[in-house]
Design an enzyme around this catalytic site. Sequence first.
Site, PDB file in Angstrom:
ATOM      1  N   ALA A 142     -28.114 -79.097  73.326  1.00 31.47           N
ATOM      2  CA  ALA A 142     -26.695 -78.898  73.184  1.00 31.47           C
ATOM      3  C   ALA A 142     -26.359 -77.833  71.832  1.00 31.47           C
ATOM      4  CB  ALA A 142     -26.172 -80.361  73.048  1.00 31.47           C
ATOM      5  N   LYS A 143     -25.260 -77.567  71.414  1.00 27.92           N
ATOM      6  CA  LYS A 143     -24.821 -76.832  70.558  1.00 27.92           C
ATOM      7  C   LYS A 143     -23.575 -77.029  70.271  1.00 27.92           C
ATOM      8  CE  LYS A 143     -27.029 -74.370  67.327  1.00 27.92           C
ATOM      9  NZ  LYS A 143     -28.540 -74.423  66.756  1.00 27.92           N
ATOM     10  N   GLY A 144     -22.887 -77.046  68.773  1.00 28.99           N
ATOM     11  CA  GLY A 144     -21.705 -77.035  68.550  1.00 28.99           C
ATOM     12  C   GLY A 144     -21.240 -75.861  67.695  1.00 28.99           C
TER      13      GLY A 144
ATOM     14  N   ILE B 196     -21.111 -77.894  73.453  1.00 28.50           N
ATOM     15  CA  ILE B 196     -21.631 -77.442  74.631  1.00 28.50           C
ATOM     16  C   ILE B 196     -23.095 -78.254  74.844  1.00 28.50           C
ATOM     17  CG2 ILE B 196     -22.535 -75.474  75.936  1.00 28.50           C
ATOM     18  CD1 ILE B 196     -20.414 -73.734  74.614  1.00 28.50           C
TER      19      ILE B 196
ATOM     20  N   ASP C 281     -26.492 -76.692  60.883  1.00 30.04           N
ATOM     21  CA  ASP C 281     -26.773 -75.319  61.459  1.00 30.04           C
ATOM     22  C   ASP C 281     -25.869 -74.383  60.365  1.00 30.04           C
ATOM     23  OD1 ASP C 281     -28.393 -73.946  63.560  1.00 30.04           O
ATOM     24  OD2 ASP C 281     -26.400 -72.623  63.586  1.00 30.04           O
TER      25      ASP C 281
END
Length: 469
Positions: free
Chosen positions: A116-118, A71, A157
């Site tokens: 962003a992040k996944g 995202i 993460d």
Amino acid sequence: MDLAQTQRIIKNTLQDLQKDELFITQLQGENREKTFASVEEILTTTDKIIKSYIRVSKDDGRIVRIPAYRIQHNNIAGFYKGGIRFNESVNEEEVENLAVLMTLKNALHDLPFGGAKGGVVVNPNDYSDRELNFISKKYVQRFAPDLGPTHDIPAPDMGTNEKIMDWMVGEYKTIHPGQNYLGAFTGKSVDNGGAKGRREATGKGTFFSYFWLLHEWIGKQKSLHFNEVDKVHKTQYEKLKSLYKKHVDEEEITIAIQGFGNVGSVAALEAYASKELKHRVVAVSDHNVTLYNPNGINIPGLITYQNKNGHLPESKGELENIGVYADIKGRGDILTLDVEVLILAAAERQITDKNMRAIKAELLVEGANAPIDAAADQYLNEKGKIIIPDILANAGGVMVSYLEWKQDRITQFFTNEETLREMSMQMTQSCEKVFNDYFERKLEGIRYTCYLHATKKLFTLLYKQGKLF
Ligand code: NAD
């Protein structure tokens, strides 16, 4: 904080910025109103949400499909940047919120990245190395068109680490032969272009933000003036002064750390080993247990065990075998222990309206993202407790990721000392501006102050890049 709560704070900061006559004076009247509405629209919505089901072949021959996300919230400040987490509770709203927090974090610390992040809905403990390798490669194959060193740069993460980043960068290289690949992922192993000190950076930075506040800021602060209405600021200031007095009197500050992974174990070791500010680490925890000893816990012994087993000891026998003495309690018990400082380095929503009244720590540090929900945040603030928010406290990782990305572009590598020096300098600058502003201008909250700095920066970039016509 969940997504709606994060968005609400963004809106509040924009409303206050709009009233600040000194902020972008060229914007007046109706034009000012429209421009602020546009920025609110941009910052409270997300550029791109990609969801995919990864096909994984299990060791037993079965095929399973696992939901995965990338995202991208906003890239006005630079290429998208943010970690990938492997956890069974990953969901779209959570990943989107974390992407927004990355945009704000990078803006707060003046890093040239967007947010962003996944995430992959998977418990890594249930998968073999071969299966995890497969998942990591599939993730890159699926999201490859949206990733890259000048587009979107993931990092580790929760549930991911340098091994997974190495696999991912390897797959990226296969997909894009002849292109710059090293800077496509950060948090890699040092052998693979990773920054020395990246693995420890988030935990060290988390501890540093607290250490700096107490040792450097309160320790050197002349007295501040508070009016009758500044009750919360005054209480917080006095609490910090009395914690600092313990240090002056050479007494130990009691501290507990929730989460014993990448962030928590390093923060625990920093507290245990800190000579300039003496601590007694009385409790640590992970997803199974809390280990508690009011006389202090041997953290290096636990780190050795954790590195070998991937979790904390769960029985008296295991503790005795490694020479660690502690009572074993339930995993949630750590939050309500009688300690002065609590570092939250595990997961989201650990402190909510269900347990907020039982929190005894006076100073809480958010090493994890969003560990305190909005109701608890408000309650604890009103009680005069000091919370160092996630986007300030846990930015050490992305700061060092920035150095990694830079060194990978020129293939000249920083030393460990250079990396840590740079991270401490950046952290000092950010903490200084946030705490000075918060206490001097008596702003609404420390978290609010962080968001205010971030939205101000993002607004300025949107305005100057001509995106608001
Ligand atoms: P990790 O997977 O290495 O460790 C997580 C730790 O928390 C483990 O010890 C796990 O057992 C424990 N845990 C998980 N759920 C728990 C629960 N409900 N109660 C108690 N303990 C629990 O993850 P990490 O990389 O250390 O990340 C921890 C937090 O820090 C996450 O919120 C992550 O988003 C945030 N963070 C990490 C980085 C980084 O560089 N790794 C950077 C910024 C923020």
